[in-house]
Design a protein around this motif. Structure first.
Motif, PDB file in Angstrom:
ATOM      1  N   GLN A   1      34.252 -24.826 -21.028  1.00 54.52           N
ATOM      2  CA  GLN A   1      33.683 -24.681 -22.368  1.00 54.52           C
ATOM      3  C   GLN A   1      34.731 -24.538 -23.467  1.00 54.52           C
ATOM      4  OE1 GLN A   1      30.589 -21.551 -22.322  1.00 54.52           O
ATOM      5  NE2 GLN A   1      30.786 -21.631 -20.106  1.00 54.52           N
ATOM      6  N   ILE A   2      35.967 -24.281 -23.102  1.00 61.35           N
ATOM      7  CA  ILE A   2      36.991 -23.958 -24.096  1.00 61.35           C
ATOM      8  C   ILE A   2      38.098 -25.009 -24.109  1.00 61.35           C
ATOM      9  CG2 ILE A   2      36.532 -21.484 -24.046  1.00 61.35           C
ATOM     10  CD1 ILE A   2      38.874 -21.149 -22.122  1.00 61.35           C
ATOM     11  N   ILE A   3      38.915 -24.959 -25.159  1.00 60.22           N
ATOM     12  CA  ILE A   3      39.997 -25.935 -25.287  1.00 60.22           C
ATOM     13  C   ILE A   3      41.336 -25.403 -24.782  1.00 60.22           C
ATOM     14  CG2 ILE A   3      38.883 -27.121 -27.202  1.00 60.22           C
ATOM     15  CD1 ILE A   3      40.883 -25.694 -29.083  1.00 60.22           C
ATOM     16  N   ASN A   4      41.383 -24.168 -24.338  1.00 59.46           N
ATOM     17  CA  ASN A   4      42.626 -23.619 -23.784  1.00 59.46           C
ATOM     18  C   ASN A   4      43.089 -24.472 -22.618  1.00 59.46           C
ATOM     19  OD1 ASN A   4      40.936 -21.263 -24.794  1.00 59.46           O
ATOM     20  ND2 ASN A   4      42.894 -20.243 -24.499  1.00 59.46           N
ATOM     21  N   SER A   5      44.375 -24.606 -22.491  1.00 60.26           N
ATOM     22  CA  SER A   5      44.897 -25.217 -21.271  1.00 60.26           C
ATOM     23  C   SER A   5      44.910 -24.125 -20.203  1.00 60.26           C
ATOM     24  CB  SER A   5      46.291 -25.776 -21.503  1.00 60.26           C
ATOM     25  OG  SER A   5      47.153 -24.759 -21.977  1.00 60.26           O
ATOM     26  N   GLU A   6      44.834 -24.545 -18.956  1.00 63.81           N
ATOM     27  CA  GLU A   6      44.876 -23.562 -17.878  1.00 63.81           C
ATOM     28  C   GLU A   6      46.217 -22.855 -17.891  1.00 63.81           C
ATOM     29  OE1 GLU A   6      43.298 -24.364 -13.968  1.00 63.81           O
ATOM     30  OE2 GLU A   6      42.506 -26.249 -14.739  1.00 63.81           O
ATOM     31  N   LYS A   7      46.198 -21.599 -17.525  1.00 60.11           N
ATOM     32  CA  LYS A   7      47.424 -20.810 -17.487  1.00 60.11           C
ATOM     33  C   LYS A   7      48.320 -21.299 -16.354  1.00 60.11           C
ATOM     34  CE  LYS A   7      47.059 -17.999 -20.843  1.00 60.11           C
ATOM     35  NZ  LYS A   7      48.010 -18.074 -21.913  1.00 60.11           N
ATOM     36  N   LYS A   8      49.619 -21.320 -16.621  1.00 58.89           N
ATOM     37  CA  LYS A   8      50.582 -21.720 -15.592  1.00 58.89           C
ATOM     38  C   LYS A   8      50.567 -20.719 -14.446  1.00 58.89           C
ATOM     39  CE  LYS A   8      53.506 -23.989 -18.915  1.00 58.89           C
ATOM     40  NZ  LYS A   8      54.252 -23.632 -20.053  1.00 58.89           N
ATOM     41  N   ARG A   9      50.407 -19.468 -14.783  1.00 60.28           N
ATOM     42  CA  ARG A   9      50.371 -18.408 -13.788  1.00 60.28           C
ATOM     43  C   ARG A   9      48.927 -18.257 -13.342  1.00 60.28           C
ATOM     44  NH1 ARG A   9      52.145 -12.889 -15.900  1.00 60.28           N
ATOM     45  NH2 ARG A   9      52.393 -11.557 -14.120  1.00 60.28           N
ATOM     46  N   LYS A  10      48.575 -18.895 -12.267  1.00 61.23           N
ATOM     47  CA  LYS A  10      47.191 -18.976 -11.832  1.00 61.23           C
ATOM     48  C   LYS A  10      46.876 -17.878 -10.831  1.00 61.23           C
ATOM     49  CE  LYS A  10      43.548 -21.717 -11.876  1.00 61.23           C
ATOM     50  NZ  LYS A  10      42.500 -21.223 -12.646  1.00 61.23           N
ATOM     51  N   PHE A  11      45.870 -17.094 -11.123  1.00 60.77           N
ATOM     52  CA  PHE A  11      45.375 -16.098 -10.188  1.00 60.77           C
ATOM     53  C   PHE A  11      44.171 -16.691  -9.471  1.00 60.77           C
ATOM     54  CE2 PHE A  11      47.121 -13.480 -13.709  1.00 60.77           C
ATOM     55  CZ  PHE A  11      48.098 -12.800 -12.997  1.00 60.77           C
ATOM     56  N   LYS A  12      43.923 -16.238  -8.292  1.00 60.89           N
ATOM     57  CA  LYS A  12      42.731 -16.639  -7.553  1.00 60.89           C
ATOM     58  C   LYS A  12      41.704 -15.526  -7.706  1.00 60.89           C
ATOM     59  CE  LYS A  12      44.567 -20.323  -5.702  1.00 60.89           C
ATOM     60  NZ  LYS A  12      44.542 -21.459  -6.529  1.00 60.89           N
ATOM     61  N   PHE A  13      40.551 -15.876  -8.243  1.00 60.59           N
ATOM     62  CA  PHE A  13      39.507 -14.889  -8.459  1.00 60.59           C
ATOM     63  C   PHE A  13      38.396 -15.064  -7.433  1.00 60.59           C
ATOM     64  CE2 PHE A  13      41.523 -15.556 -12.585  1.00 60.59           C
ATOM     65  CZ  PHE A  13      41.869 -14.256 -12.909  1.00 60.59           C
ATOM     66  N   ASN A  14      37.865 -13.959  -6.952  1.00 55.52           N
ATOM     67  CA  ASN A  14      36.770 -13.954  -6.004  1.00 55.52           C
ATOM     68  C   ASN A  14      35.472 -13.839  -6.815  1.00 55.52           C
ATOM     69  OD1 ASN A  14      34.750 -13.257  -4.192  1.00 55.52           O
ATOM     70  ND2 ASN A  14      36.079 -11.944  -2.952  1.00 55.52           N
ATOM     71  N   TYR A  15      34.887 -14.992  -7.164  1.00 56.82           N
ATOM     72  CA  TYR A  15      33.715 -14.976  -8.040  1.00 56.82           C
ATOM     73  C   TYR A  15      32.465 -14.425  -7.356  1.00 56.82           C
ATOM     74  CZ  TYR A  15      36.247 -16.978 -11.878  1.00 56.82           C
ATOM     75  OH  TYR A  15      37.140 -17.157 -12.914  1.00 56.82           O
ATOM     76  N   ASP A  16      32.409 -14.429  -6.047  1.00 55.35           N
ATOM     77  CA  ASP A  16      31.290 -13.779  -5.352  1.00 55.35           C
ATOM     78  C   ASP A  16      31.342 -12.271  -5.589  1.00 55.35           C
ATOM     79  OD1 ASP A  16      30.327 -16.177  -4.354  1.00 55.35           O
ATOM     80  OD2 ASP A  16      31.476 -16.012  -2.482  1.00 55.35           O
ATOM     81  N   LEU A  17      32.528 -11.693  -5.459  1.00 54.93           N
ATOM     82  CA  LEU A  17      32.697 -10.260  -5.707  1.00 54.93           C
ATOM     83  C   LEU A  17      32.501  -9.942  -7.191  1.00 54.93           C
ATOM     84  CD1 LEU A  17      33.305  -7.453  -4.679  1.00 54.93           C
ATOM     85  CD2 LEU A  17      35.752  -7.996  -4.774  1.00 54.93           C
TER      86      LEU A  17
END
Length: 164
Positions: free
Chosen positions: A138-154
């Motif tokens: 939905q946004i125009i931000n570029s993805e962060k270079k420092r990528k975290f893995k998020f547990n979207y179920d939790l």
């Protein structure tokens, strides 16, 4: 000494920050010193920019007051550069667009943009990274270079338990 927060506790903080940010009042964007002085202090925070009611950008800063000035100048902020190029077909000459494009950008800021923010000193990068990851489509931000893995179920489980 080792200090560990459980993953669930970390996600609670991310979700709380998200909820506070999106429940904060939307402020009509203005490009004036009076506006900046009225709403912002020299404090760290997270902010979200909306085109009317649609979220289009998420950012973090060590100084909200200064960032609200920077964001209105093409030379200072990637958000304005991106809008100038994507919405108005601008081609930068030096560090600005042609005067016509800069004028269209000013009008767009004045007529279309709203902002919400929360003051937060610690963990801004993590919160910003989480929000950019979650709202990437939905946004125009570029993805962060420092990528975290998020547990979207939790995270979904945590969201059910937090009501503000």
């Amino acid at each position: 000494m080792t200090f560990n927060l459980e993953e669930k506790e970390l996600y609670q903080n991310l979700v709380l920050a998200e909820k506070f940010l999106f429940k904060s009042p939307k402020i009509k964007f203005e490009r004036t010193l009076i506006w900046r002085k009225q709403y912002f202090k020299n404090v760290a925070g997270i902010y979200a920019i909306f085109e009317k009611n649609k979220i289009i950008y998420i950012g973090e800063t060590g100084n909200l007051y200064k960032r609200m000035s920077d964001i209105t100048k093409t030379v200072n902020h990637t958000f304005r550069k991106h809008i100038g190029k994507s919405k108005f077909g601008g081609i930068k000459s030096s560090k600005k667009y042609d005067p016509e494009i800069e004028e269209m950008l000013d009008k767009y800021f004045d007529e279309e943009l709203y902002i919400t923010f929360i003051e937060i000193n610690f963990g801004r990068l993590e919160i910003e990274t989480y929000l950019i990851d979650k709202y990437q489509t939905q946004i125009i931000n570029s993805e962060k270079k420092r990528k975290f893995k998020f547990n979207y179920d939790l995270i979904a489980e945590v969201e059910k338990c937090i009501d503000i």
